[in-house]
Every structure is written in structure tokens, then in C-alpha cells.
Design a protein around this motif. Structure first.
Motif, PDB file in Angstrom:
ATOM      1  N   ARG A 142      39.844  41.971  41.048  1.00  0.00           N
ATOM      2  CA  ARG A 142      40.475  40.437  40.849  1.00  0.00           C
ATOM      3  C   ARG A 142      39.227  39.412  40.962  1.00  0.00           C
ATOM      4  O   ARG A 142      38.890  38.453  40.115  1.00  0.00           O
ATOM      5  CB  ARG A 142      41.298  40.068  41.757  1.00  0.00           C
ATOM      6  N   GLY A 143      38.141  39.680  41.771  1.00  0.00           N
ATOM      7  CA  GLY A 143      37.156  38.848  42.096  1.00  0.00           C
ATOM      8  C   GLY A 143      35.993  39.630  41.771  1.00  0.00           C
ATOM      9  O   GLY A 143      34.991  38.746  41.786  1.00  0.00           O
ATOM     10  N   LYS A 145      34.153  41.370  43.543  1.00  0.00           N
ATOM     11  CA  LYS A 145      33.495  41.344  44.897  1.00  0.00           C
ATOM     12  C   LYS A 145      33.675  42.506  45.787  1.00  0.00           C
ATOM     13  O   LYS A 145      34.927  43.088  45.683  1.00  0.00           O
ATOM     14  CB  LYS A 145      33.729  39.949  45.544  1.00  0.00           C
TER      15      LYS A 145
END
Length: 262
Positions: A142-143, A145
Motif C-alpha cells: 500500500r505504501g 515502505k
């Protein structure tokens, strides 16, 4: 009642009791496992039970590995490695339904559906269990990260490899048990692994994630530190078991659509 059915039923009950005694299943999980096993046996015989056992035993053994590291994930995950009836139904409910369907209306398509549903569950379990043992934290899709180990919707290199091998194992065993063609073997392998990927996507975007209002930890359960946590992502009714069921169902539907047009 046919003696063969009595023998298979006894085998299922003994296996469920042993799993309960060894704390692989809760009592409710053992009862549900007996129901799932009997449904599969009706439609697919002992071959179906062996395939189910391959998934359950391999995933349960992996869940017991490196307990010291995984113990730190108890606060994050909603449930532990001992499966209750909801977890058994989420991972084996589709297989049970296909067993009943095959008993009423025998067709090779239900063998394909059985294989994909269990391969998807096995792929996801292997990815989750072995992925948590990676040295580096996973990356959230999603990110993009790095996030804490055990976070839903995150991937790691070794976790992804483990997911592929988990699907491969079920595809190989299903092919040997039911004497399947290479095309069906490949479909089970491909869509079983795809089910794991769908699970990851759903986990990243739709599965409920909470923040503990007391300690600030990101968790999957709505109660933490004896207080109600705050929903920060996803839908409150979409939890890990829901994601497991939807991802396996999606993989089966896609596999049947693909194979019917092959």
C-alpha cells in the motif's frame, strides 16, 4: 453404512482429536475439522482427505517454527497458531462445499476447485509463517515502505517464495492423488499462488487495522490494553478469516473461468 466410510470417518475423528490434543486446533476447531473432513471424504474419498491433511499438517508444523520470534506477533494478530472453528471454516469451508457438490454431481471441475482452494490456503499460510522469519521487515504494497513483521498486506522475498512453494506442494500432491493432467496441475499451482496475492491485496486495502488508544501499536484486533482500539484502515467486518475466505473463493472462480475456456 459402508465399511470404507466408517474407516474414513474414524480416521478423520482420530486426526482431529490428535490435532486438538497437540494444540493445533481448539475444541471448536476440531469439531469443525471433522465436519469439513467428512464433507470432503463424501465427494473425493480418501484422496481428498490426504490432500486436506497435506495442507493442515504442513501449515501447522510451520506455525510452530521459531516460536520465540513469532511470540512477538501475538499482540498484532487477532488469533494465534491454534486454529478455532472460524479459521478452519475460512480455510476449509470451500473445500467442504466442493466435497458435498461432488457427491451430488460428480465432475472433474470440482477436483480442480478443491485443489485451488487448498493450494490458495496453503500458499497464504506458508507465505505468512515463513515470511515472519525473514531478517528484514516486509514491504507494504500500500505504501511501498517497510512495516513491522506480521503486518497484513506486506510482502517479503522469502515469504513470496514460500507462498509459491506452498501452492506447488498442493498442486503436486493433488496431481499424484487424482492423476491429473499437466494443464490442471498448472492451473492449481497458478491460481493457488494467485489466491495468496489476492489475500495480500485485500489485507493491504480492506482488512481492518486498528491503533491501540493506549500504547499506539498497530493491531488487527479491536481491543488492546483492555481498551477499545481505533479503526485506522479497512472495514471493521473484514478481518483475517474473511480475507482468507474471499481470496480463496476469488482464486477458485478465476481458475474455473480460465479452465472452462481453455
Amino acid at each position: 453404512m459402508n465399511a470404507d466410510y466408517i474407516g474414513v470417518f474414524a480416521f478423520i475423528v482420530i486426526g482431529a482429536v490428535l490435532a486438538w490434543k497437540s494444540r493445533m486446533l481448539t475444541l471448536s476447531g476440531a469439531i469443525m475439522a471433522i465436519f469439513v473432513g467428512c464433507c470432503i471424504a463424501l465427494g473425493f474419498g480418501i484422496e481428498g482427505i490426504v490432500l486436506l491433511g497435506t495442507f493442515f499438517i504442513s501449515s501447522s508444523v510451520l506455525s510452530k517454527l521459531n516460536r520465540k520470534k513469532k511470540s512477538s506477533l501475538v499482540d498484532i494478530h487477532e488469533k494465534g497458531s491454534t486454529r478455532d472453528w472460524v479459521q478452519v471454516l475460512a480455510n476449509g469451508g470451500l473445500a467442504a462445499a466442493f466435497g458435498l457438490a461432488a457427491f451430488i454431481w460428480p465432475t472433474p471441475l470440482f477436483i480442480l476447485a478443491l485443489g485451488i482452494s487448498l493450494a490458495s490456503a496453503n500458499s497464504d499460510t506458508w507465505a505468512s509463517e515463513l515470511g515472519t522469519m525473514s531478517r528484514r521487515p516486509p514491504i507494504s504494497i500500500r505504501g511501498l515502505k517497510r512495516v513491522a513483521t506480521g503486518t497484513s498486506g506486506a510482502v517479503s522475498f522469502w515469504g513470496t517464495i514460500a507462498g509459491f512453494v506452498g501452492s506447488l506442494l498442493l498442486a503436486v500432491v493433488a496431481t499424484l492423488l487424482f492423476q491429473l493432467s499437466f494443464e490442471i496441475f498448472f492451473a492449481i499451482l497458478l491460481f493457488g499462488f494467485l489466491g495468496m496475492l489476492i489475500d495480500t491485496i485485500l489485507g493491504a486495502y480492506l482488512q481492518a487495522e486498528y491503533i491501540c488508544s493506549k500504547c499506539g501499536l498497530h493491531i488487527e484486533k479491536p481491543i488492546h490494553c483492555h481498551e477499545e482500539a481505533v479503526l485506522c484502515k479497512g472495514r471493521s467486518w473484514i478481518r483475517n478469516d474473511t480475507v482468507n475466505f474471499i481470496s480463496s473463493l476469488s482464486a477458485v472462480v478465476l481458475g474455473l473461468v480460465f479452465f472452462s475456456g481453455y
